[in-house]
Design an enzyme around this catalytic site. Structure first.
Site, PDB file in Angstrom:
ATOM      1  N   ILE A 155       0.840  -1.204   0.000  1.00  0.00           N
ATOM      2  CA  ILE A 155       0.000   0.000   0.000  1.00  0.00           C
ATOM      3  C   ILE A 155       0.879   1.260   0.000  1.00  0.00           C
ATOM      4  O   ILE A 155       0.642   2.194  -0.778  1.00  0.00           O
ATOM      5  CB  ILE A 155      -0.970  -0.010   1.207  1.00  0.00           C
ATOM      6  CG1 ILE A 155      -1.965  -1.165   1.042  1.00  0.00           C
ATOM      7  CG2 ILE A 155      -1.709   1.331   1.329  1.00  0.00           C
ATOM      8  CD1 ILE A 155      -2.838  -1.442   2.258  1.00  0.00           C
ATOM      9  N   ASP A 174      10.972   2.752   6.617  1.00  0.00           N
ATOM     10  CA  ASP A 174      10.614   1.326   6.647  1.00  0.00           C
ATOM     11  C   ASP A 174      11.900   0.566   6.940  1.00  0.00           C
ATOM     12  O   ASP A 174      12.941   0.910   6.363  1.00  0.00           O
ATOM     13  CB  ASP A 174      10.028   0.908   5.273  1.00  0.00           C
ATOM     14  CG  ASP A 174       9.348  -0.449   5.321  1.00  0.00           C
ATOM     15  OD1 ASP A 174       9.971  -1.410   5.816  1.00  0.00           O
ATOM     16  OD2 ASP A 174       8.198  -0.559   4.858  1.00  0.00           O
ATOM     17  N   THR A 232      -4.581   5.315   7.523  1.00  0.00           N
ATOM     18  CA  THR A 232      -5.514   4.368   6.891  1.00  0.00           C
ATOM     19  C   THR A 232      -5.028   2.942   7.155  1.00  0.00           C
ATOM     20  O   THR A 232      -5.427   2.015   6.459  1.00  0.00           O
ATOM     21  CB  THR A 232      -5.613   4.592   5.359  1.00  0.00           C
ATOM     22  OG1 THR A 232      -4.302   4.458   4.797  1.00  0.00           O
ATOM     23  CG2 THR A 232      -6.184   5.947   5.018  1.00  0.00           C
ATOM     24  N   SER A 233      -4.158   2.782   8.170  1.00  0.00           N
ATOM     25  CA  SER A 233      -3.571   1.452   8.395  1.00  0.00           C
ATOM     26  C   SER A 233      -4.267   0.709   9.531  1.00  0.00           C
ATOM     27  O   SER A 233      -5.126  -0.140   9.279  1.00  0.00           O
ATOM     28  CB  SER A 233      -2.077   1.590   8.648  1.00  0.00           C
ATOM     29  OG  SER A 233      -1.476   0.331   8.583  1.00  0.00           O
ATOM     30  N   ARG A 234      -3.923   1.022  10.764  1.00  0.00           N
ATOM     31  CA  ARG A 234      -4.605   0.430  11.927  1.00  0.00           C
ATOM     32  C   ARG A 234      -4.680   1.493  13.011  1.00  0.00           C
ATOM     33  O   ARG A 234      -3.711   2.223  13.253  1.00  0.00           O
ATOM     34  CB  ARG A 234      -3.858  -0.793  12.454  1.00  0.00           C
ATOM     35  CG  ARG A 234      -4.078  -2.070  11.650  1.00  0.00           C
ATOM     36  CD  ARG A 234      -5.510  -2.607  11.729  1.00  0.00           C
ATOM     37  NE  ARG A 234      -5.693  -3.815  10.953  1.00  0.00           N
ATOM     38  CZ  ARG A 234      -6.068  -3.849   9.676  1.00  0.00           C
ATOM     39  NH1 ARG A 234      -6.319  -2.740   9.008  1.00  0.00           N
ATOM     40  NH2 ARG A 234      -6.233  -5.011   9.063  1.00  0.00           N
ATOM     41  N   ASP A 258      -9.055   6.580   8.663  1.00  0.00           N
ATOM     42  CA  ASP A 258      -9.981   5.537   8.198  1.00  0.00           C
ATOM     43  C   ASP A 258     -10.061   4.429   9.240  1.00  0.00           C
ATOM     44  O   ASP A 258     -10.834   3.486   9.086  1.00  0.00           O
ATOM     45  CB  ASP A 258      -9.501   4.965   6.856  1.00  0.00           C
ATOM     46  CG  ASP A 258     -10.510   3.993   6.238  1.00  0.00           C
ATOM     47  OD1 ASP A 258     -11.716   4.339   6.223  1.00  0.00           O
ATOM     48  OD2 ASP A 258     -10.112   2.898   5.796  1.00  0.00           O
ATOM     49  N   GLU A 263     -12.170   1.050  17.248  1.00  0.00           N
ATOM     50  CA  GLU A 263     -13.181   0.973  16.183  1.00  0.00           C
ATOM     51  C   GLU A 263     -14.074  -0.256  16.264  1.00  0.00           C
ATOM     52  O   GLU A 263     -15.188  -0.245  15.737  1.00  0.00           O
ATOM     53  CB  GLU A 263     -12.525   1.032  14.797  1.00  0.00           C
ATOM     54  CG  GLU A 263     -11.730  -0.216  14.423  1.00  0.00           C
ATOM     55  CD  GLU A 263     -11.162  -0.144  13.005  1.00  0.00           C
ATOM     56  OE1 GLU A 263     -10.569   0.878  12.647  1.00  0.00           O
ATOM     57  OE2 GLU A 263     -11.334  -1.143  12.276  1.00  0.00           O
ATOM     58  N   HIS A 295     -13.319   2.752   8.204  1.00  0.00           N
ATOM     59  CA  HIS A 295     -12.553   1.603   7.682  1.00  0.00           C
ATOM     60  C   HIS A 295     -13.077   1.143   6.313  1.00  0.00           C
ATOM     61  O   HIS A 295     -13.477  -0.008   6.148  1.00  0.00           O
ATOM     62  CB  HIS A 295     -12.568   0.450   8.694  1.00  0.00           C
ATOM     63  CG  HIS A 295     -11.354  -0.430   8.572  1.00  0.00           C
ATOM     64  ND1 HIS A 295     -10.715  -0.947   9.670  1.00  0.00           N
ATOM     65  CD2 HIS A 295     -10.646  -0.884   7.496  1.00  0.00           C
ATOM     66  CE1 HIS A 295      -9.683  -1.691   9.274  1.00  0.00           C
ATOM     67  NE2 HIS A 295      -9.635  -1.656   7.955  1.00  0.00           N
TER      68      HIS A 295
HETATM   69  P1  NAI Z   1       2.785  -4.840   3.674  1.00  0.00           P
HETATM   70  O1  NAI Z   1       3.087  -5.979   4.569  1.00  0.00           O
HETATM   71  O2  NAI Z   1       2.924  -5.013   2.193  1.00  0.00           O
HETATM   72  O3  NAI Z   1       3.669  -3.570   4.086  1.00  0.00           O
HETATM   73  C1  NAI Z   1       3.879  -3.160   5.401  1.00  0.00           C
HETATM   74  C2  NAI Z   1       5.229  -2.457   5.441  1.00  0.00           C
HETATM   75  O4  NAI Z   1       5.394  -1.888   6.733  1.00  0.00           O
HETATM   76  C3  NAI Z   1       6.415  -3.410   5.199  1.00  0.00           C
HETATM   77  O5  NAI Z   1       7.235  -2.913   4.168  1.00  0.00           O
HETATM   78  C4  NAI Z   1       7.125  -3.430   6.547  1.00  0.00           C
HETATM   79  O6  NAI Z   1       8.546  -3.602   6.424  1.00  0.00           O
HETATM   80  C5  NAI Z   1       6.768  -2.053   7.066  1.00  0.00           C
HETATM   81  N1  NAI Z   1       6.977  -1.896   8.500  1.00  0.00           N
HETATM   82  C6  NAI Z   1       6.912  -2.820   9.491  1.00  0.00           C
HETATM   83  N2  NAI Z   1       7.226  -2.255  10.671  1.00  0.00           N
HETATM   84  C7  NAI Z   1       7.489  -0.952  10.422  1.00  0.00           C
HETATM   85  C8  NAI Z   1       7.874   0.144  11.231  1.00  0.00           C
HETATM   86  N3  NAI Z   1       8.056  -0.002  12.549  1.00  0.00           N
HETATM   87  N4  NAI Z   1       8.067   1.346  10.643  1.00  0.00           N
HETATM   88  C9  NAI Z   1       7.909   1.493   9.316  1.00  0.00           C
HETATM   89  N5  NAI Z   1       7.542   0.495   8.494  1.00  0.00           N
HETATM   90  C10 NAI Z   1       7.338  -0.719   9.039  1.00  0.00           C
HETATM   91  O7  NAI Z   1       1.306  -4.388   4.045  1.00  0.00           O
HETATM   92  P2  NAI Z   1       0.287  -3.547   3.141  1.00  0.00           P
HETATM   93  O8  NAI Z   1      -0.517  -4.452   2.299  1.00  0.00           O
HETATM   94  O9  NAI Z   1       1.001  -2.423   2.517  1.00  0.00           O
HETATM   95  O10 NAI Z   1      -0.701  -2.983   4.276  1.00  0.00           O
HETATM   96  C11 NAI Z   1      -0.249  -2.062   5.258  1.00  0.00           C
HETATM   97  C12 NAI Z   1      -1.283  -1.962   6.354  1.00  0.00           C
HETATM   98  O11 NAI Z   1      -2.468  -1.371   5.809  1.00  0.00           O
HETATM   99  C13 NAI Z   1      -1.773  -3.325   6.907  1.00  0.00           C
HETATM  100  O12 NAI Z   1      -0.913  -3.770   7.949  1.00  0.00           O
HETATM  101  C14 NAI Z   1      -3.130  -3.006   7.413  1.00  0.00           C
HETATM  102  O13 NAI Z   1      -3.014  -2.677   8.777  1.00  0.00           O
HETATM  103  C15 NAI Z   1      -3.557  -1.765   6.627  1.00  0.00           C
HETATM  104  N6  NAI Z   1      -4.722  -1.993   5.771  1.00  0.00           N
HETATM  105  C16 NAI Z   1      -5.782  -1.140   5.862  1.00  0.00           C
HETATM  106  C17 NAI Z   1      -6.903  -1.320   5.081  1.00  0.00           C
HETATM  107  C18 NAI Z   1      -8.081  -0.397   5.136  1.00  0.00           C
HETATM  108  O14 NAI Z   1      -9.150  -0.755   4.636  1.00  0.00           O
HETATM  109  N7  NAI Z   1      -7.956   0.787   5.683  1.00  0.00           N
HETATM  110  C19 NAI Z   1      -6.987  -2.459   4.150  1.00  0.00           C
HETATM  111  C20 NAI Z   1      -5.781  -3.250   4.070  1.00  0.00           C
HETATM  112  C21 NAI Z   1      -4.704  -3.038   4.876  1.00  0.00           C
END
Ligand code: NAI
Length: 334
Positions: A155, A174, A232-234, A258, A263, A295
């Site tokens: 993302i 990252d 928009t993550s958690r 988001d 939540e 969300h």
């Molecule tokens: P991903 O696993 O592809 O990427 C996550 C990145 O965060 C990785 O590159 C990882 O190395 C990095 N990371 C881990 N710890 C870190 C830190 N302390 N500081 C900086 N970076 C760090 O995951 P993706 O698919 O990109 O999703 C990211 C997040 O988005 C998910 O964990 C989820 O919580 C959230 N999400 C939200 C949605 C929504 O509807 N709002 C839907 C899908 C995901």
């Protein structure tokens, strides 16, 4: 194969049923979330399918195991709601949908920012009432602004591509650097220097014990006065009380969410006729420079199709012992 689907909305039913035709999967949909109170509903099923706010605590996993359930299938990417060590001890497999149209969340991130900045939500309502005044609608250009992206996975990378198109300067953080991100002209920075250099900060890392309240009083202290924060993550990445303080003192210039740390009590339900008991959330809603959605970052046709097809493949693959490694959550021992 009988699968109990929890927190099932009509759209989950529609997409899962559509893509399960001609498979051996028989879905039963429960609108309720999985919790210690509702886990009994899973008795007699071969697997459960859950979403972001279902409770997969130690106790719930233990009860699922007592029903003979060894596969917990998640129809989301994040798995912060699962007691992973307990699942490993019980011999349960957790599968997820690691990527579903990352652009869905990335584009929603921009939708939130553009709404907050150009105040289109306010303008829409004004124009509906023939109020064409521009007073209070002043925004700023994104072009030339410095944007911080924390987490450059699937993302985060999509967000980098979009901001690059707006002509923003991009700073990323990252532990794992992405070549694609570097090629886009973005630069990796330690967290502290990113926080102090950016006009806009967007969170795209997972929620883990290390990232819990990543944005707290001390992080906000380092930010530029007037910076905008987007999550928009958690929800748990942000200490909500700290951001409320920063909004009150005007240290934070705006907030777009988001996701929200509490939540699970609110989102995905129509509570418009209820008295909301969460005073912290209610306080957030009072700020003119806060925009919140419930969300919905993942909520596009493309993402729901991907979620349904990957979920179904995970269920079938578990049975045939051929789960794709990237779809199974690897659990490191305690
Ligand atoms: P991903 O696993 O592809 O990427 C996550 C990145 O965060 C990785 O590159 C990882 O190395 C990095 N990371 C881990 N710890 C870190 C830190 N302390 N500081 C900086 N970076 C760090 O995951 P993706 O698919 O990109 O999703 C990211 C997040 O988005 C998910 O964990 C989820 O919580 C959230 N999400 C939200 C949605 C929504 O509807 N709002 C839907 C899908 C995901």
């Amino acid at each position: 194969m009988k699968v109990a689907v929890f927190s099932a909305k009509s759209y989950d039913q529609w997409f899962l049923q559509k893509h399960a035709i001609d498979t051996a999967i028989e879905f039963t949909f429960f609108e309720t979330a999985l919790s210690p109170e509702t886990v009994a509903l899973a008795d007699g099923f071969d697997a459960v399918n859950c979403f972001v706010n279902d409770n997969l605590s130690k106790a719930v996993l233990k009860t699922l195991k007592s029903f003979g359930i060894l596969h917990i299938s998640l129809r989301c990417a994040g798995f912060n709601n699962v007691a992973l060590q307990q699942a490993a001890k019980l011999g349960q497999t957790i599968t997820r949908v690691p990527a579903y149209a990352p652009e869905s969340v990335a584009e929603h991130t921009l939708a939130l920012l553009l709404t907050l900045n150009r105040k289109t939500h306010k303008a829409y309502n004004r124009v509906k009432e023939n109020n064409f005044s521009l007073q209070g609608l002043l925004g700023f250009n994104l072009s030339g602004k410095t944007v911080g992206i924390i987490g450059t996975g699937k993302i985060g990378q999509a967000v980098v591509r979009i901001f690059a198109g707006f002509g923003c300067k991009l700073l990323c953080h990252d532990p794992i650097q992405s070549e694609i991100v570097l090629q886009s002209g973005a630069r990796y920075e330690p967290l502290q220097s990113l926080l102090s250099a950016c006009d806009i900060i967007s969170l795209h890392c997972p929620l883990t014990p290390e990232t819990q309240h990543l944005i707290n009083d001390s992080a906000i202290e380092k930010m530029k006065p007037g910076a905008i924060l987007i999550n928009t993550s958690r929800g748990g990445l942000v200490d909500t009380k700290a951001v409320i303080g920063a909004l009150k003192s005007k240290k934070l210039g705006g907030l777009a969410l988001d996701v929200y740390e509490m939540e699970s009590e609110l989102f995905f339900n129509d509570l418009s006729g209820e008295i909301i008991q969460d005073d912290v959330f209610q306080r957030l809603l009072t700020f003119p420079n806060v925009v919140i959605t419930g969300h919905q970052g993942f909520f596009t046709e493309e993402a729901l199709t991907e979620i349904a097809t990957t979920t179904i493949n995970n269920l079938l693959d578990f049975n045939s012992g051929t789960i794709k490694p990237e779809n199974q959550i690897a659990i490191a021992p305690d």
